[in-house]
Design an enzyme around this catalytic site. Structure first.
Site, short mmCIF file in Angstrom:
data_model
loop_
_atom_site.label_atom_id
_atom_site.label_comp_id
_atom_site.label_asym_id
_atom_site.label_seq_id
_atom_site.Cartn_x
_atom_site.Cartn_y
_atom_site.Cartn_z
N ASP A 1 0.70 -0.98 -0.49
CA ASP A 1 -0.65 -0.02 0.05
C ASP A 1 1.37 1.30 0.31
OD1 ASP A 1 -2.35 1.50 0.84
OD2 ASP A 1 -1.46 1.37 2.78
N ASP B 1 -0.40 4.90 0.88
CA ASP B 1 -0.60 6.28 1.38
C ASP B 1 -0.53 5.55 3.19
OD1 ASP B 1 -2.18 7.94 -0.57
OD2 ASP B 1 -0.40 8.61 0.57
C1 XBP Z 1 -5.22 6.36 1.03
C2 XBP Z 1 -6.49 7.19 0.34
C3 XBP Z 1 -5.96 8.04 -1.08
C4 XBP Z 1 -5.42 9.17 0.02
C5 XBP Z 1 -6.25 10.79 -0.88
O1 XBP Z 1 -4.59 5.56 0.15
O2 XBP Z 1 -7.16 6.90 1.46
O3 XBP Z 1 -7.51 8.52 -1.15
O4 XBP Z 1 -5.51 9.91 1.43
O5 XBP Z 1 -4.86 10.79 -1.86
P1 XBP Z 1 -4.15 4.00 0.70
P2 XBP Z 1 -5.99 11.09 -3.03
O6 XBP Z 1 -4.12 4.30 1.68
O7 XBP Z 1 -4.55 2.91 -0.09
O8 XBP Z 1 -2.83 3.92 -0.56
O9 XBP Z 1 -6.38 11.98 -2.62
O10 XBP Z 1 -5.45 11.30 -4.67
O11 XBP Z 1 -7.44 9.75 -2.53
MG MG Z 2 -2.46 2.75 3.82
#
Ligand code: XBP
Ligand code: MG
Length: 243
Positions: free
Chosen positions: A7, A9
């Site tokens: 993953d 973020d």
């Molecule tokens: C985390 C999310 C993303 C980010 C913001 O993604 O939910 O939406 O918060 O990015 P992950 P965007 O943990 O699956 O990597 O604004 O581009 O959605």
């Molecule tokens: Mg994440």
């Protein structure tokens, strides 16, 4: 273990508190909107994956009608994405401590690396390129490629298909309950490396839960995969995990 799907973020990068949250506030300010997302309350907003979906849910809660949101959110989110990319370029979003060493160990062992994120490709690629090198990951799947974002298993099912491997040979590394549910519903074992926003999430079914990548050895990932009970993982029931 033949592949590890990471993953982004909160996992490869600690990108929410000082990244997406800050970029969102800068966008609110540029658009002359009164909203600001403080560090604490932002954690609850993260229950909704996908920046556009998160904005819709928040603005609806602030009383903004559907038509106004449909017009505003794509523009606001587009600008937020540019501002987040600027933060990445300015070095404000870095790898989580210890993750680079683990990526090197995984590659040295001849194990493939992939990415499955809910985030937007427009910032995912520049971030991966700048911090880790883009070519190390294949496939790289983002929120743009799936019809429904995590906790729906779609992104992990697509990653598994593109890897061409059996679920039992692939491990997922996530940071949150939404990510864990998505991986489990795809029939994949999942290690969770929690962060400040996700330390209290319900994480039953995780093959291993740690709070840092520092000292996390490849052997621990391989052991987690070999002992994970992926037979009884519930299929995704359409509901977000209880928080
Ligand atoms: C985390 C999310 C993303 C980010 C913001 O993604 O939910 O939406 O918060 O990015 P992950 P965007 O943990 O699956 O990597 O604004 O581009 O959605
Ligand atoms: Mg994440």
């Amino acid at each position: 273990m033949k592949a590890v799907i990471f993953d982004v973020d909160g996992t490869l990068v600690d990108s929410e508190r000082d990244g997406h949250r800050v970029a969102s506030n800068l966008a609110f300010e540029e658009f002359g909107l009164p909203y600001r997302w403080d560090v604490g309350p932002y954690g609850a907003l993260l229950e909704t994956t996908g920046g556009q979906q998160r904005l819709h849910r928040y603005l609806e809660g602030e009383g903004m009608g559907q038509a106004e949101r449909d017009e505003l959110v794509p523009r606001l989110h587009g600008r937020k994405t540019e501002l987040f990319r600027d933060l990445v370029t300015a070095g404000k979003v870095g790898p989580r401590p210890g993750v680079e060493a683990l990526l090197d160990d995984i590659e040295r062992a001849g194990i493939r690396l992939a990415v499955a994120t809910t985030g937007s490709r427009a910032w995912v690629e520049p971030l991966l390129q700048r911090l880790f090198g883009l070519d190390r990951f294949s496939p790289i799947l983002t929120g743009d490629e799936v019809a429904v974002r995590k906790p729906d298993p779609g992104v992990y099912l697509q990653a598994l298909d593109e890897l061409g491997l059996n679920a039992g040979d692939v491990l997922v590394v996530e940071d949150s309950a939404n990510g864990l549910v998505a991986a489990r519903a795809a029939g994949l074992a999942c290690v969770v490396v929690v962060n400040d926003y996700t330390a209290e999430h319900p994480l039953d079914g995780a093959a291993l839960v740690v709070d840092t990548f520092e000292g996390l050895e490849l052997a621990a990932l391989e052991h987690a995969l070999s002992t994970a009970d992926i037979r009884h993982f519930p299929m995704f029931d359409g509901l977000a995990p209880p928080y």
